[in-house]
Write a protein that holds these residues in place. Structure first.
Motif, PDB file in Angstrom:
ATOM      1  N   CYS A  45       1.418  -1.297  -0.326  1.00  0.00           N
ATOM      2  CA  CYS A  45       0.052  -0.535  -0.263  1.00  0.00           C
ATOM      3  C   CYS A  45       0.539   1.226   0.272  1.00  0.00           C
ATOM      4  CB  CYS A  45      -0.447  -0.350   1.065  1.00  0.00           C
ATOM      5  SG  CYS A  45      -2.204  -1.074   1.076  1.00  0.00           S
ATOM      6  N   PHE A  46       1.882   1.346   0.957  1.00  0.00           N
ATOM      7  CA  PHE A  46       3.065   2.641   1.128  1.00  0.00           C
ATOM      8  C   PHE A  46       4.160   2.546  -0.387  1.00  0.00           C
ATOM      9  CE2 PHE A  46       2.389   2.548   5.502  1.00  0.00           C
ATOM     10  CZ  PHE A  46       1.806   4.034   6.209  1.00  0.00           C
ATOM     11  N   GLU A  47       3.522   1.517  -0.708  1.00  0.00           N
ATOM     12  CA  GLU A  47       4.695   1.536  -2.100  1.00  0.00           C
ATOM     13  C   GLU A  47       4.294   2.111  -3.224  1.00  0.00           C
ATOM     14  OE1 GLU A  47       7.416  -1.568  -4.822  1.00  0.00           O
ATOM     15  OE2 GLU A  47       6.151  -2.220  -3.211  1.00  0.00           O
ATOM     16  N   SER A  48       2.599   2.240  -3.499  1.00  0.00           N
ATOM     17  CA  SER A  48       1.768   1.840  -4.215  1.00  0.00           C
ATOM     18  C   SER A  48       0.930   3.576  -4.442  1.00  0.00           C
ATOM     19  CB  SER A  48       0.604   0.380  -4.889  1.00  0.00           C
ATOM     20  OG  SER A  48       0.207   0.732  -3.654  1.00  0.00           O
ATOM     21  N   GLY A  49       1.110   3.590  -3.282  1.00  0.00           N
ATOM     22  CA  GLY A  49       0.035   5.616  -2.399  1.00  0.00           C
ATOM     23  C   GLY A  49      -1.130   4.822  -3.066  1.00  0.00           C
ATOM     24  N   GLU A  50      -1.795   3.764  -2.534  1.00  0.00           N
ATOM     25  CA  GLU A  50      -3.511   3.127  -2.537  1.00  0.00           C
ATOM     26  C   GLU A  50      -3.644   3.135  -0.723  1.00  0.00           C
ATOM     27  OE1 GLU A  50      -4.134   0.494  -6.313  1.00  0.00           O
ATOM     28  OE2 GLU A  50      -2.145  -1.129  -3.780  1.00  0.00           O
ATOM     29  N   GLY A  51      -4.649   4.232  -0.534  1.00  0.00           N
ATOM     30  CA  GLY A  51      -4.937   4.628   1.033  1.00  0.00           C
ATOM     31  C   GLY A  51      -3.956   5.202   2.053  1.00  0.00           C
ATOM     32  N   VAL A  52      -2.330   5.533   1.592  1.00  0.00           N
ATOM     33  CA  VAL A  52      -2.112   6.426   2.359  1.00  0.00           C
ATOM     34  C   VAL A  52      -1.045   7.125   0.638  1.00  0.00           C
ATOM     35  CG1 VAL A  52      -2.199   4.661   4.341  1.00  0.00           C
ATOM     36  CG2 VAL A  52      -0.292   4.037   1.470  1.00  0.00           C
ATOM     37  N   ASP A  53      -0.843   7.917   1.332  1.00  0.00           N
ATOM     38  CA  ASP A  53       0.391   8.647   0.519  1.00  0.00           C
ATOM     39  C   ASP A  53       1.567   7.845   0.506  1.00  0.00           C
ATOM     40  OD1 ASP A  53      -0.967  10.871   0.576  1.00  0.00           O
ATOM     41  OD2 ASP A  53       0.360  11.667   2.607  1.00  0.00           O
ATOM     42  N   GLN A  54       2.149   8.131  -1.148  1.00  0.00           N
ATOM     43  CA  GLN A  54       3.379   6.995  -1.478  1.00  0.00           C
ATOM     44  C   GLN A  54       4.288   6.945  -0.846  1.00  0.00           C
ATOM     45  OE1 GLN A  54       4.952   7.238  -5.373  1.00  0.00           O
ATOM     46  NE2 GLN A  54       4.341   5.097  -5.665  1.00  0.00           N
ATOM     47  N   ASP A  55       5.161   6.146  -0.253  1.00  0.00           N
ATOM     48  CA  ASP A  55       6.275   6.337   1.223  1.00  0.00           C
ATOM     49  C   ASP A  55       7.031   5.041   0.877  1.00  0.00           C
ATOM     50  OD1 ASP A  55       8.119   6.484   3.007  1.00  0.00           O
ATOM     51  OD2 ASP A  55       6.428   7.237   4.521  1.00  0.00           O
ATOM     52  N   TYR A  56       7.826   4.470   0.082  1.00  0.00           N
ATOM     53  CA  TYR A  56       9.021   4.025  -0.253  1.00  0.00           C
ATOM     54  C   TYR A  56       9.669   3.635   0.599  1.00  0.00           C
ATOM     55  CZ  TYR A  56       8.723   4.714  -5.531  1.00  0.00           C
ATOM     56  OH  TYR A  56       7.432   4.556  -6.195  1.00  0.00           O
ATOM     57  N   SER A  57       9.989   4.983   1.585  1.00  0.00           N
ATOM     58  CA  SER A  57      11.042   3.823   2.855  1.00  0.00           C
ATOM     59  C   SER A  57       9.966   3.720   3.403  1.00  0.00           C
ATOM     60  CB  SER A  57      10.862   5.597   3.651  1.00  0.00           C
ATOM     61  OG  SER A  57      12.408   5.920   2.415  1.00  0.00           O
ATOM     62  N   THR A  58       8.508   3.989   4.073  1.00  0.00           N
ATOM     63  CA  THR A  58       7.750   2.895   5.375  1.00  0.00           C
ATOM     64  C   THR A  58       7.120   1.717   4.667  1.00  0.00           C
ATOM     65  OG1 THR A  58       6.655   5.590   5.424  1.00  0.00           O
ATOM     66  CG2 THR A  58       5.608   2.835   6.331  1.00  0.00           C
ATOM     67  N   ALA A  59       7.111   1.445   3.068  1.00  0.00           N
ATOM     68  CA  ALA A  59       6.816   0.505   2.012  1.00  0.00           C
ATOM     69  C   ALA A  59       8.221  -0.654   3.289  1.00  0.00           C
ATOM     70  CB  ALA A  59       7.022   1.058   1.525  1.00  0.00           C
ATOM     71  N   ILE A  60       9.845   0.194   2.667  1.00  0.00           N
ATOM     72  CA  ILE A  60      10.168  -0.798   3.252  1.00  0.00           C
ATOM     73  C   ILE A  60      10.525  -1.168   4.421  1.00  0.00           C
ATOM     74  CG2 ILE A  60      13.402  -0.530   3.422  1.00  0.00           C
ATOM     75  CD1 ILE A  60      13.349   0.676   0.993  1.00  0.00           C
ATOM     76  N   GLU A  61       9.848  -0.530   5.399  1.00  0.00           N
ATOM     77  CA  GLU A  61      10.558  -0.869   6.912  1.00  0.00           C
ATOM     78  C   GLU A  61       9.702  -2.363   6.974  1.00  0.00           C
ATOM     79  OE1 GLU A  61       9.212   2.418   9.461  1.00  0.00           O
ATOM     80  OE2 GLU A  61      10.761   3.438   8.494  1.00  0.00           O
ATOM     81  N   TRP A  62       8.331  -2.287   6.507  1.00  0.00           N
ATOM     82  CA  TRP A  62       7.016  -3.052   6.785  1.00  0.00           C
ATOM     83  C   TRP A  62       7.912  -4.453   5.814  1.00  0.00           C
ATOM     84  CZ3 TRP A  62       4.326  -3.491  10.234  1.00  0.00           C
ATOM     85  CH2 TRP A  62       3.848  -2.464  10.860  1.00  0.00           C
TER      86      TRP A  62
END
Length: 196
Positions: A45-62
């Motif tokens: 979701c964070f990688e694609s920006g679906e339901g949240v602002d796109q945020d690669y750093s947070t995507a990587i954390e998860w």
């Protein structure tokens, strides 16, 4: 697990109205409880920006949290974290950091991780160039059926890079890759007069 499937319904709009924001909240709740599948889903979701602002750093954390638990899906995402670092997708381009992530993926026997570690060793991306090491990693991946590694292993035998030149072995690996429809392997076979 039933909560995770319900969350997927909201994410995909199956039986309920599609609601990515609600799905993110539900994924986050499950992810914070340590469910690896939810951690990967939240990372997406964070990688694609679906339901949240796109945020690669947070995507990587998860993704990293899921990978740390040994999740198969998390392992694949470790590979993608490496690709983000290699190409500068949402993070600064850093070949050494990319190679570190690829190594984590390869050490968990992910065939794509093994192939890309071989590729990095072959070209010297983030690591000292070493054709012999590249062949070792290509072989591990190729034996798992990875068409890219099969093609590159054929390439190594074809040109005698990291192994003694052996056209018959090159053809063997090119053919394995070509059987998976990889056009570069097919072209190599055509050049050698071995296609079809």
């Amino acid at each position: 697990m039933s909560q995770f499937h319900l969350t997927q319904c909201y994410y995909q709009g199956v039986g309920v109205d599609e609601d990515h924001t609600k799905a993110v909240d539900m994924f986050r709740s499950l992810a914070e409880c340590g469910m690896a599948q939810a951690q990967v889903a939240l990372g997406r979701c964070f990688e694609s920006g679906e339901g949240v602002d796109q945020d690669y750093s947070t995507a990587i954390e998860w993704y990293s949290k899921a990978a740390d638990q040994g999740s198969e899906d998390g392992r694949l995402h470790i590979f993608w974290i490496g690709m983000c670092h290699r190409h500068g997708g949402g993070v600064s381009k850093d070949y050494e950091k990319a190679f570190e992530w690829f190594g984590k993926s390869a050490n968990q026997h992910n065939s794509y991780g093994e192939w890309i570690v071989g590729f990095c060793c072959y070209h010297g991306y983030g690591v000292i160039k070493d054709h012999t090491k590249a062949v070792e990693w290509y072989r591990k991946s190729a034996e798992q059926g990875n068409r890219y590694a099969q093609d590159w292993l054929g390439h190594c035998y074809h040109g005698g890079r990291g192994v003694p030149q052996d056209i018959d072995t090159a053809i063997f690996w090119y053919r394995k890759s070509a059987d998976h429809g990889w056009p570069y392997a097919i072209n190599s076979l055509k050049e050698l007069g071995k296609w079809p």
